[in-house]
Design an enzyme around this catalytic site. Structure first.
Site, PDB file in Angstrom:
ATOM      1  N   ASP A  96     -15.396   1.840  -8.212  1.00  0.00           N
ATOM      2  CA  ASP A  96     -16.235   2.767  -8.968  1.00  0.00           C
ATOM      3  C   ASP A  96     -15.533   3.323 -10.206  1.00  0.00           C
ATOM      4  O   ASP A  96     -16.137   4.094 -10.948  1.00  0.00           O
ATOM      5  CB  ASP A  96     -16.701   3.931  -8.072  1.00  0.00           C
ATOM      6  CG  ASP A  96     -15.535   4.751  -7.563  1.00  0.00           C
ATOM      7  OD1 ASP A  96     -14.548   4.148  -7.099  1.00  0.00           O
ATOM      8  OD2 ASP A  96     -15.598   5.990  -7.636  1.00  0.00           O
ATOM      9  N   ASP A 113     -12.840   4.740  -1.475  1.00  0.00           N
ATOM     10  CA  ASP A 113     -13.587   5.968  -1.804  1.00  0.00           C
ATOM     11  C   ASP A 113     -14.753   5.697  -2.738  1.00  0.00           C
ATOM     12  O   ASP A 113     -14.592   5.110  -3.808  1.00  0.00           O
ATOM     13  CB  ASP A 113     -12.645   6.991  -2.451  1.00  0.00           C
ATOM     14  CG  ASP A 113     -11.704   7.586  -1.416  1.00  0.00           C
ATOM     15  OD1 ASP A 113     -12.198   8.033  -0.371  1.00  0.00           O
ATOM     16  OD2 ASP A 113     -10.488   7.585  -1.659  1.00  0.00           O
ATOM     17  N   ASP A 125     -12.547  -1.466  -3.044  1.00  0.00           N
ATOM     18  CA  ASP A 125     -12.092  -0.071  -3.048  1.00  0.00           C
ATOM     19  C   ASP A 125     -12.667   0.683  -1.832  1.00  0.00           C
ATOM     20  O   ASP A 125     -13.672   0.268  -1.264  1.00  0.00           O
ATOM     21  CB  ASP A 125     -12.588   0.559  -4.354  1.00  0.00           C
ATOM     22  CG  ASP A 125     -12.177   2.001  -4.497  1.00  0.00           C
ATOM     23  OD1 ASP A 125     -11.069   2.369  -4.073  1.00  0.00           O
ATOM     24  OD2 ASP A 125     -12.992   2.779  -5.046  1.00  0.00           O
TER      25      ASP A 125
END
Lengths: 175, 175
Positions: free
Chosen positions: A135, A11, A9
């Site tokens: 996250d 961000d 990922d």
């Protein structure tokens, strides 16, 4: 032997997006506020008395382009890239400016990742990979490989996944 | 029962990209030329004597936004969307303007496809789906589900895949 495939990922994993919000807050208001407190504020009052939201900032041109790289991510990604097939898998569709900016950002900070291995999407459950570092619980819980939860303020309470607190811990686990 | 998943390409499948090149040629030169001949021209001479290439046009702002929808695609996609889980999987990273334009294009012509089901990528072999409808051999040959070759000028010689010549044939096969 085929390399194992890592899906990673952007961000709050490769990119320190939380700090970008803190930076915007400081620039816009002249005050300092921790990310922990900032992320819970539904509105931010500006010096002229008007209100804005964190959500508004994300839609501004330049927000994504200027995000700092997460500590140690570049060096460790280079090493991971030798051992694994890496796909960058980022939710970008929601923010119209973010796609071009995120692509430029990747080219600047991770030039060894060819554009063919960058994926902008919404859902991630249709991505086939051995690991996903992310996250967000919603992405990890629907992933069919091994999910790794990258620690962020918003996921501190989650206990369902193997956790990596930073890029050094990613290196320890995967290198 | 879980819906089967369809992965569907944009250029020359949902979008009549070939006709867009023909249209650009006509607008820029004042002449007409079939796609069959145009696609083989490495350069195009403009009225002022300078040369351009098809590749230059793709990098121009507005190229993707104005592409026409392939005949019958809207109506048949609506029906497919009831029966299947549909992901749009498009190679967009190569052209910086294309991502925002392709997203807007999808929202205009296929508003029933939520942005979370749109994927911009380079490689497609990491997409897990039951079917992939695509005009490129390189995408179909590495796909792990059932590949369907959507007919385009450049793939007429390929015989390795089940072929669909138009959206009516997609409907006959999948509805």
């Amino acid at each position: 032997m085929m390399k194992q495939r890592l899906a990673i990922d952007m961000d709050d994993v490769l990119a320190d997006t939380a700090s970008r919000f803190v930076e915007y807050y400081q620039t816009r208001t002249g005050n300092e506020l921790s990310w922990e407190k900032l992320r819970e504020s539904s509105q931010v009052q500006l010096p002229d008395g008007t209100f804005t939201t964190l959500h508004d900032w994300v839609f501004e041109e330049g927000f994504f382009r200027g995000i700092k790289v997460m500590p140690d991510a570049q060096e460790i990604m280079k090493k991971l890239h030798e051992k694994y097939e890496i796909f960058i898998v980022s939710a970008a569709m929601e923010f119209p400016y973010s796609m071009k900016e995120k692509l430029e950002w990747m080219q600047e900070h991770f030039p060894f990742i060819d554009w063919r291995f960058i994926v902008f999407c919404g859902h991630k459950y249709m991505i086939k990979a051995d690991y996903l570092i992310d996250d967000h619980e919603r992405n990890l819980s629907t992933f069919e490989g091994t999910p790794l939860l990258f620690t962020a303020q918003h996921n501190l309470h989650i206990q369902d996944f193997t956790r990596v607190n930073n890029w050094q811990e990613v290196a320890e686990m995967l290198l």
